[in-house]
Scaffold this motif. Structure first.
Motif, PDB file in Angstrom:
ATOM      1  N   ALA A  46      49.277  33.371  51.355  1.00 10.59           N
ATOM      2  CA  ALA A  46      50.471  32.553  51.569  1.00 10.59           C
ATOM      3  C   ALA A  46      50.218  31.129  51.073  1.00 10.59           C
ATOM      4  O   ALA A  46      50.386  30.155  51.806  1.00 10.59           O
ATOM      5  N   ASP A  47      49.840  31.029  49.814  1.00  9.93           N
ATOM      6  CA  ASP A  47      49.601  29.748  49.153  1.00  9.93           C
ATOM      7  C   ASP A  47      50.911  28.997  48.963  1.00  9.93           C
ATOM      8  O   ASP A  47      51.969  29.607  48.943  1.00  9.93           O
ATOM      9  N   ARG A  48      50.820  27.679  48.777  1.00 10.66           N
ATOM     10  CA  ARG A  48      52.001  26.926  48.409  1.00 10.66           C
ATOM     11  C   ARG A  48      52.458  27.455  47.041  1.00 10.66           C
ATOM     12  O   ARG A  48      51.677  27.504  46.097  1.00 10.66           O
ATOM     13  N   PRO A  49      53.741  27.872  46.930  1.00  8.01           N
ATOM     14  CA  PRO A  49      54.199  28.429  45.650  1.00  8.01           C
ATOM     15  C   PRO A  49      54.050  27.400  44.516  1.00  8.01           C
ATOM     16  O   PRO A  49      54.331  26.226  44.713  1.00  8.01           O
ATOM     17  N   GLN A  50      53.549  27.825  43.371  1.00  7.98           N
ATOM     18  CA  GLN A  50      53.464  26.949  42.210  1.00  7.98           C
ATOM     19  C   GLN A  50      53.536  27.793  40.954  1.00  7.98           C
ATOM     20  O   GLN A  50      53.322  29.005  40.995  1.00  7.98           O
ATOM     21  N   ARG A  51      53.836  27.130  39.849  1.00  7.08           N
ATOM     22  CA  ARG A  51      54.062  27.834  38.587  1.00  7.08           C
ATOM     23  C   ARG A  51      52.886  28.750  38.248  1.00  7.08           C
ATOM     24  O   ARG A  51      51.735  28.330  38.255  1.00  7.08           O
ATOM     25  N   GLY A  52      53.196  29.983  37.959  1.00  5.22           N
ATOM     26  CA  GLY A  52      52.164  30.902  37.497  1.00  5.22           C
ATOM     27  C   GLY A  52      51.266  31.454  38.591  1.00  5.22           C
ATOM     28  O   GLY A  52      50.386  32.251  38.320  1.00  5.22           O
ATOM     29  N   ARG A  53      51.447  30.977  39.830  1.00  2.09           N
ATOM     30  CA  ARG A  53      50.645  31.564  40.921  1.00  2.09           C
ATOM     31  C   ARG A  53      51.567  32.210  41.935  1.00  2.09           C
ATOM     32  O   ARG A  53      52.546  31.619  42.356  1.00  2.09           O
ATOM     33  N   PHE A  54      51.217  33.399  42.326  1.00  2.00           N
ATOM     34  CA  PHE A  54      52.091  34.150  43.201  1.00  2.00           C
ATOM     35  C   PHE A  54      51.376  34.560  44.482  1.00  2.00           C
ATOM     36  O   PHE A  54      50.159  34.576  44.539  1.00  2.00           O
ATOM     37  N   ARG A  55      52.180  34.846  45.499  1.00  2.00           N
ATOM     38  CA  ARG A  55      51.623  35.173  46.805  1.00  2.00           C
ATOM     39  C   ARG A  55      51.203  36.628  46.921  1.00  2.00           C
ATOM     40  O   ARG A  55      50.559  37.007  47.891  1.00  2.00           O
ATOM     41  N   GLN A  56      51.648  37.444  45.983  1.00  2.00           N
ATOM     42  CA  GLN A  56      51.084  38.792  45.843  1.00  2.00           C
ATOM     43  C   GLN A  56      50.549  38.875  44.434  1.00  2.00           C
ATOM     44  O   GLN A  56      51.273  38.578  43.482  1.00  2.00           O
ATOM     45  N   PHE A  57      49.304  39.240  44.278  1.00  2.00           N
ATOM     46  CA  PHE A  57      48.772  39.390  42.928  1.00  2.00           C
ATOM     47  C   PHE A  57      47.715  40.488  42.901  1.00  2.00           C
ATOM     48  O   PHE A  57      47.154  40.861  43.921  1.00  2.00           O
ATOM     49  N   MET A  58      47.508  40.989  41.696  1.00  2.12           N
ATOM     50  CA  MET A  58      46.595  42.108  41.506  1.00  2.12           C
ATOM     51  C   MET A  58      45.178  41.579  41.339  1.00  2.12           C
ATOM     52  O   MET A  58      44.970  40.612  40.610  1.00  2.12           O
ATOM     53  N   GLN A  59      44.235  42.227  42.002  1.00  4.78           N
ATOM     54  CA  GLN A  59      42.836  41.932  41.717  1.00  4.78           C
ATOM     55  C   GLN A  59      42.183  43.184  41.176  1.00  4.78           C
ATOM     56  O   GLN A  59      42.611  44.307  41.437  1.00  4.78           O
ATOM     57  N   CYS A  60      41.157  42.972  40.400  1.00  4.61           N
ATOM     58  CA  CYS A  60      40.458  44.081  39.786  1.00  4.61           C
ATOM     59  C   CYS A  60      38.967  43.794  39.877  1.00  4.61           C
ATOM     60  O   CYS A  60      38.469  42.902  39.204  1.00  4.61           O
ATOM     61  N   ASP A  61      38.290  44.507  40.757  1.00  6.19           N
ATOM     62  CA  ASP A  61      36.886  44.221  41.067  1.00  6.19           C
ATOM     63  C   ASP A  61      35.995  45.402  40.728  1.00  6.19           C
ATOM     64  O   ASP A  61      36.359  46.548  40.972  1.00  6.19           O
ATOM     65  N   ILE A  62      34.817  45.093  40.191  1.00 10.34           N
ATOM     66  CA  ILE A  62      33.759  46.093  40.199  1.00 10.34           C
ATOM     67  C   ILE A  62      32.608  45.538  41.027  1.00 10.34           C
ATOM     68  O   ILE A  62      32.324  44.339  40.987  1.00 10.34           O
ATOM     69  N   ASP A  63      31.984  46.392  41.798  1.00  9.00           N
ATOM     70  CA  ASP A  63      30.885  45.990  42.669  1.00  9.00           C
ATOM     71  C   ASP A  63      29.808  47.064  42.627  1.00  9.00           C
ATOM     72  O   ASP A  63      30.123  48.247  42.522  1.00  9.00           O
ATOM     73  N   ILE A  64      28.555  46.618  42.698  1.00 11.88           N
ATOM     74  CA  ILE A  64      27.452  47.570  42.813  1.00 11.88           C
ATOM     75  C   ILE A  64      26.750  47.300  44.138  1.00 11.88           C
ATOM     76  O   ILE A  64      26.246  46.203  44.365  1.00 11.88           O
ATOM     77  N   LEU A  65      26.803  48.297  45.023  1.00  8.83           N
ATOM     78  CA  LEU A  65      26.227  48.141  46.362  1.00  8.83           C
ATOM     79  C   LEU A  65      24.950  48.968  46.454  1.00  8.83           C
ATOM     80  O   LEU A  65      24.939  50.144  46.073  1.00  8.83           O
ATOM     81  N   GLY A  66      23.885  48.356  46.938  1.00  8.90           N
ATOM     82  CA  GLY A  66      22.639  49.091  47.112  1.00  8.90           C
ATOM     83  C   GLY A  66      21.697  48.976  45.922  1.00  8.90           C
ATOM     84  O   GLY A  66      20.728  49.726  45.838  1.00  8.90           O
ATOM     85  N   GLU A  67      21.940  48.048  45.018  1.00  6.94           N
ATOM     86  CA  GLU A  67      21.039  47.838  43.884  1.00  6.94           C
ATOM     87  C   GLU A  67      20.496  46.422  43.963  1.00  6.94           C
ATOM     88  O   GLU A  67      21.214  45.454  43.726  1.00  6.94           O
ATOM     89  N   GLU A  68      19.191  46.306  44.293  1.00  5.41           N
ATOM     90  CA  GLU A  68      18.651  44.961  44.458  1.00  5.41           C
ATOM     91  C   GLU A  68      18.190  44.354  43.143  1.00  5.41           C
ATOM     92  O   GLU A  68      18.101  43.141  43.007  1.00  5.41           O
ATOM     93  N   SER A  69      17.919  45.187  42.127  1.00  5.47           N
ATOM     94  CA  SER A  69      17.400  44.637  40.867  1.00  5.47           C
ATOM     95  C   SER A  69      18.527  44.028  40.037  1.00  5.47           C
ATOM     96  O   SER A  69      19.711  44.274  40.270  1.00  5.47           O
ATOM     97  N   ASN A  70      18.136  43.245  39.033  1.00  5.53           N
ATOM     98  CA  ASN A  70      19.116  42.587  38.180  1.00  5.53           C
ATOM     99  C   ASN A  70      19.863  43.555  37.263  1.00  5.53           C
ATOM    100  O   ASN A  70      20.776  43.149  36.539  1.00  5.53           O
TER     101      ASN A  70
END
Lengths: 421, 421
Positions: free
Chosen positions: B124-148
């Motif tokens: 619920a951000d203050r509305p402003q040009r080009g930013r919306f209160r609902q937006f798509m995110q696209c994440d990749i995550d690797i869980l359980g891998e400690e090495s680089n």
């Protein structure tokens, strides 16, 4: 504060094996419907509470997840009732938001507008097996087309899509609100009683004709009318001949164009269908939503109780937003049921890429890893899915797990031999 | 009650032309990431309010859309504060729900778990040009891998995907929270002041080194330390030589493995990258989220101020749910920015099927329409998108509109000649 591991009540985490099917089905739906001239569109998941509570949604309006006002607008001290606290809610279907969208953007959209929507909806239903409070809906709608071309294309597109998912021997059941009304009128029911009569009629598949007759009599309807009504249903063939029979029998109660339109839809779909299915005239089909004004239809499957898709014509809804009626007709797939059936049948998404895994020995030198990154790139270019993971102590178990996840090629990469891979 | 035509404040209706790009980008993202061994997963959009307000989300926790309790649980009369009224909220990111999901399902998931999530989030951000209160995110995550290996694969996958969308000459900026801390320690800042110092350092690209020095002095930090600090930044090359320099210079303040890990990530990515981009060591990179524990990275583009993707390592978050720390590293694309840039550049989704329209004269007989349905079926089988519409009175305008919508073949179907089509 303790963190909670489970999802919120009635909602579901999607595990990878289910997601694979979901991703595939969503892509197939979009690709198929787009070949029928439908275009994707989306509305926000949050809708104005006024629109959600506008009596379009029937019982769903009791199930809304409501969103608290924020900042200065939330006046907790002076709030007397729920409606003082909320300004939005999560949509319970995709049809009400579509009507708002069309009202807002008609000038920017083609006419007729063939809309394709895939999105989540929310209903705070009592949790029960196989039903969730967040679920995906997948709707196609044609707005601005008054002719039966709309019904024909909706049915052809939806059935083609089901065919591509290997569903066979399903049935499209079709009726028209105006045929329902004409039959009730012919049997001397009063117009104000129609809704009540249809709610009882809707139980035909569960309690049979005798059960329906019994309930109608218990509600106080005249035995003579009830007997005439049930007798009429007994005489109707579930095909175009049934419609022709009604057209003659009901006389002035039924408009000729309604009967002819229904006959035309059935015969066109029969002639042009892209996969094997039946289309049946079902005079007992009611469909609950109050917004339907004409044709109504449903897809049923032998090996699944209940419908997997449903829809109809709702020519009066958009006018509620614009003040001007716009013809509208839609077909909604029960996405979650489709996915459930596919999962139960062990369905495999076709065209799945080959999966290859590289297991890296811990002491593999950097040159070794660079070589594997290089090989993985070539594998991907060749169309494979590639996993690079560090080798675990229990390598045997790790390989079994990978095989279970569909990795058909597993390459072990050791410090002393990686250059020979 | 008057119905509202506009979407709720700060949220957006998606029109067909934008949806075409979005559908394409989503599909490309999924297909690309899956070739790197990531698997789709999903959590409900509604999350427990306790999890959302667990201090993982920083300032985002002030922006939650909160959901009212339902039924008997809502006790309006006795509610004293907001928290008495709500039990859920819309997720403001995909990372907190991922941590809950992993805590709930670790036994059912592969290890390491390479997660791919595409979904809407709400703030619920203050509305402003080009930013919306609902937006798509696209994440990749690797869980359980400690090495680089985790960082390397996240960066290779994300950049490969950007390359497939024709983005060129972008830069991956990389740093490590532990290098940030080591530099501050070396310049005699106190550990409790780090967060404040880094917030000011983060403005480097806006106010320059002099501006940063000025603000630090104004905050009361010793001039000597500030000058040493800013001087140090001036000496660092934005590549592996800069890391080697710091490794030597900072002595015991910086662990050798941190510097070596960073060097290894940069050189591996350089060697194995699948498209043209730069990877730069940026010791001024801070990234706001408090949950990062190690590497942090961001993608910047010359023709766009601000980052289009960002991520890092957060080894402590999952332990908040499970009581046991699990190494975790993620990369999130600014999906809405990517789509905005593509739209602004007039990007055309490749491989778009040919579009063909049939215009039906109103008096076309039924046999004529059956013939068109048959032809349309053959067109679809041949890979075309087919629209069948009734001809309008202003046929010229209708054809212009169809051409503007990309219909390159438009066939007029008349009653007296349809059999010759």
């Amino acid at each position: 504060m303790a963190l909670k591991k489970k999802p919120v009540t009635g909602m579901k985490d999607m595990l990878p094996n289910e997601m694979e099917i979901r991703d595939y089905v969503i892509h197939l739906i979009k690709e198929t419907y787009k070949t029928y001239g439908f275009t994707s569109m989306e509305t926000p998941c949050v809708e104005h509470i006024e629109n959600l509570c506008s009596k379009q949604g029937g019982d769903n309006e009791k199930l809304i997840f409501k969103i608290l006002k924020r900042g200065d607008k939330l006046k907790l001290e002076t709030a007397k009732e729920e409606s003082d606290l909320v300004d939005g809610g999560l949509r319970y279907d995709l049809t009400v938001p579509l009507a708002r969208y069309y009202a807002n953007h008609a000038n920017e959209l083609p006419s007729p507008f063939k809309a394709l929507q895939i999105g989540s909806v929310w209903r705070a239903d009592r949790p029960q097996r196989g039903r969730f409070r967040q679920f995906m809906q997948c709707d196609i709608d044609i707005l601005g087309e008054e002719s039966n071309l709309a019904e024909i294309e909706l049915i052809l597109a939806t059935t083609a899509m089901l065919g591509k998912l290997n569903f066979k021997n399903f049935t499209v059941n079709i009726n028209d609100r105006n045929i329902l009304k004409a039959m009730a009128a012919y049997c001397k029911f009063q117009e104000e009683d129609y809704d009540e009569v249809f709610i009882i009629l809707d139980k035909m598949d569960k309690i049979g004709a005798e059960g329906v007759a019994k309930e109608l009599c218990e509600m106080g309807y005249e035995r003579e009318n009830v007997e005439k009504y049930l007798g009429l249903f007994g005489e109707i063939h579930p095909d175009v001949s049934g419609i022709r029979f009604l057209k003659e029998k009901l006389g002035d109660c039924l408009k000729a164009e309604t009967a002819e339109g229904m006959e035309w839809i059935i015969s066109s779909v029969e002639a042009a269908k892209e996969c094997e299915f039946h289309i049946k005239f079902d005079p007992t089909l009611v469909r609950g939503q109050s917004y339907y004004t004409g044709t109504i239809f449903e897809v049923s499957m032998d090996d699944f109780g209940g419908s997997v898709a449903g829809g109809g014509r709702y020519d009066k809804m958009i006018g509620k937003f614009t003040g001007q009626d716009t013809p509208a007709c839609g077909f909604s797939i029960g996405f979650e049921r489709i996915v459930m059936l596919l999962l139960e049948n062990g369905y495999q998404a076709p065209g799945n890429k080959k999966k290859k895994a590289y297991l890296l020995e811990k002491k593999l030198p950097k040159e070794g890893m660079l070589r594997i990154l290089e090989l993985a790139k070539a594998d991907r270019d060749a169309g494979k899915k590639v996993l690079i993971v560090n080798m675990k102590k229990n390598k045997k178990f790790q390989k079994e797990q990978l095989a279970a996840d569909g990795y058909t090629e597993i390459i072990e990469c050791y410090a002393d031999s990686y250059d020979k891979i």
